[in-house]
Scaffold this motif. Sequence first.
Motif, mmCIF file in Angstrom:
data_model
loop_
_atom_site.group_PDB
_atom_site.id
_atom_site.type_symbol
_atom_site.label_atom_id
_atom_site.label_comp_id
_atom_site.label_asym_id
_atom_site.label_seq_id
_atom_site.Cartn_x
_atom_site.Cartn_y
_atom_site.Cartn_z
ATOM 1 N N GLY A 225 37.190 50.910 38.526
ATOM 2 C CA GLY A 225 36.362 49.776 37.348
ATOM 3 C C GLY A 225 37.594 48.621 36.902
ATOM 4 N N LYS A 226 38.605 48.794 37.629
ATOM 5 C CA LYS A 226 40.103 48.499 37.016
ATOM 6 C C LYS A 226 40.129 47.031 38.008
ATOM 7 N N LEU A 227 40.581 45.898 37.455
ATOM 8 C CA LEU A 227 40.006 44.339 38.074
ATOM 9 C C LEU A 227 41.732 44.339 39.230
ATOM 10 N N VAL A 228 41.678 44.475 40.153
ATOM 11 C CA VAL A 228 43.005 44.040 40.782
ATOM 12 C C VAL A 228 42.835 43.213 42.076
ATOM 13 N N VAL A 229 43.684 42.399 42.423
ATOM 14 C CA VAL A 229 43.948 41.372 44.123
ATOM 15 C C VAL A 229 44.234 42.187 44.259
ATOM 16 N N TRP A 247 27.003 43.190 32.172
ATOM 17 C CA TRP A 247 27.919 42.379 32.850
ATOM 18 C C TRP A 247 29.504 41.913 32.141
ATOM 19 N N SER A 248 30.631 41.269 33.061
ATOM 20 C CA SER A 248 31.803 41.935 33.093
ATOM 21 C C SER A 248 31.635 40.393 33.300
ATOM 22 N N HIS A 249 32.977 39.199 32.834
ATOM 23 C CA HIS A 249 34.044 38.141 33.337
ATOM 24 C C HIS A 249 34.577 38.521 34.042
ATOM 25 N N VAL A 250 34.976 38.859 35.132
ATOM 26 C CA VAL A 250 36.372 38.429 35.638
ATOM 27 C C VAL A 250 37.345 37.504 36.572
ATOM 28 N N ALA A 251 38.124 36.882 36.786
ATOM 29 C CA ALA A 251 38.822 36.319 36.910
ATOM 30 C C ALA A 251 40.600 37.080 37.897
ATOM 31 N N PHE A 252 40.898 35.530 38.498
ATOM 32 C CA PHE A 252 42.762 35.265 38.375
ATOM 33 C C PHE A 252 42.000 34.010 38.750
ATOM 34 N N ILE A 253 43.552 33.708 38.532
ATOM 35 C CA ILE A 253 44.641 32.407 38.286
ATOM 36 C C ILE A 253 45.616 32.572 39.182
ATOM 37 N N ALA A 254 45.980 32.246 40.216
ATOM 38 C CA ALA A 254 47.554 31.254 41.443
ATOM 39 C C ALA A 254 47.472 30.912 40.988
ATOM 40 N N GLU A 255 49.220 30.481 40.876
ATOM 41 C CA GLU A 255 50.168 29.099 40.624
ATOM 42 C C GLU A 255 51.386 29.374 40.896
ATOM 43 N N THR A 261 45.255 37.558 36.210
ATOM 44 C CA THR A 261 44.216 38.664 36.813
ATOM 45 C C THR A 261 44.159 38.204 35.280
ATOM 46 N N TYR A 262 42.449 38.371 34.970
ATOM 47 C CA TYR A 262 41.852 38.393 33.636
ATOM 48 C C TYR A 262 39.939 38.712 33.730
ATOM 49 N N VAL A 263 39.860 39.509 32.157
ATOM 50 C CA VAL A 263 38.780 40.731 32.458
ATOM 51 C C VAL A 263 37.790 39.890 31.299
#
Length: 620
Positions: A225-229, A247-255, A261-263
Amino acid sequence: MRLLPSSFLILLTAASPLQAANDWWNKEWTQRQPVTVDAKDAGDAGSATVLVRLHDGNFQFGSAKEDGSDLRFIGEDGKELAYQIEKYDCVMNEAFVWVKVPAVKGGAAKFTLYYGNPKAAAESAPAYDADTVLVYHFADRGAAPADSSPAKNNAEKPGQASDGAVVGGGLRLAAGEPVSVPNTATLEWTANQALTWSAWVKPAALRPNAVLFSRDSFRVLLDDGKLVVENNGTRSSAGAPIAAGAWSHVAFIAEGAVIKTYVNGVAAGSLGAGLPASTAPLLIGGASAADRATGELDELEISKVARPEGWLKLAALTQGTSEAATKAVAVGEVEGSEGGGKHSAALEHIMLFGDIAKNMMFDGWMAIGVCVLMIAVGWTVAVQKFFYLNSIQKGGKAFLSQWKKLSGDLTALDHGDQDNVSSFGGLADAKTLALVKQSPLYHLYHIGSEEIRHRLERDKTRTKGLSGRSIEAIRASLDAGLVHENHHLGKGLVFLTMSIAGGPYVGLLGTVVGVMITFAIIAKSGEVDVNSIAPGIASALLATVAGLIVAIPALFIYSYLNSRIKENMGTMQVFIDEFIAKMAEFYPPAGESSPHAPVPATASQAHANAHPVPKTLEPV
């Protein structure tokens, strides 16, 4: 003196956006509603595509075109905003529209929704900016996911569809093959490039190393259940786990050399490494069935820029189904232009029947056609009968007024002047005569007077009176007249009884056949969902509604008319009894004394002169 023009220009410039907002954009569009984005926690999100949910509570589907092609979104500067309709269902009154907003500052933005132009044509413009390279709404059932971004990076094969996702349809994550997206120039990754990836996920269960997205050695996972890349085996730090079955919104931003990562719009972890260079296909789910996540996925979006954190927060706040999401994007009250107007809720429901009728099949129209014919015939009979009963009621009142005067001396009926007898002495004017002749009571009176004269003509001396047998014969003639009048009063009511008994059955037949055909089509197509079933069932039920519309008014009308007919029948029966009683009193058999015994024939003219009868009626 130079300050005055400068100040005037400043005020004019400041007032321009307000003037643009208040002015009607185009008079051919008759309805408009303000739309307000209020997500203060998001902050500055920059250019963003906002989801606008339309439903019965905030939008008048009956005023717009059935496919929503007349929708237009106008910004505060008066310019059109690009939009995409993911779903527009005018039967279920539900729509999901994605609107491209140039700038969201402080989590707020305003624009106006226009509609109500039946001549408007559909517009097609990308609802996403050029930095967006992939957007999957997963609204295509039985087809590969189509890309809504300007890049048009469509998937290769269809995935397993899921109903009731966070926004319309979704993708079911299962143990089968992953959904593969071939590489293109817009999807190619370079080392440490900027990228934003986001999606809505609903895990069926929390388990270790469940892969949501992968490309070569790069993976997005839910680890218990933990968001990881993960990049080449190196994993990011993780925050709190998300809930299973929600439902959950999950995302990551690469720069550069950092991936965060974002939840649900909140930072969850980070990785001290950037994206790897890759031209491999993108896989929704892992390459290995053992590692693939199970559950549902919706609204997958990839941008080749590092979006601001406010952009992710805005998506998490406005795309969900919570009460906060409903308040974050609010559709205001309806305003009507000079060419349109505000429809009431009742009119909106009535207009909904037109949308349902558009899905009506031939058998349903046949049933409704029969119902319309029954209504036309039944109501025509009812209207004619209503006016007829009113006329005989007025005539009956006028007749009883004249009969009250005549019944005091019934011997006025026994002389030979038929016109004089029929008109109660010939004293009534033409208007009264025309009114009384409409009454069934007058018809019975005329029958009785004819019977009396017919029998007294044999008695030249007018001394024998009427025997009991003659009185019974006259009663029989009056009863026969009563039956005839009853038939005349009840003529045509059979069409109302047919409507009462047959209308619901005709409607039910149309409904049953329509439901049978609907399920047959579903079985043949294999699509078992609300959107495929509801239109056919709703249109089939419309036939039953038509049948009840036939029967219910017919029942009330028939009951009302039948009670009035019974009232008239009772009045006629009372009149017959009174007529017979008066006749027996004034014309007793020979040998019986009567205070009203008839005078000799030689004195009949004198009697007529001594007892003039009011002149009111003419014979039928």
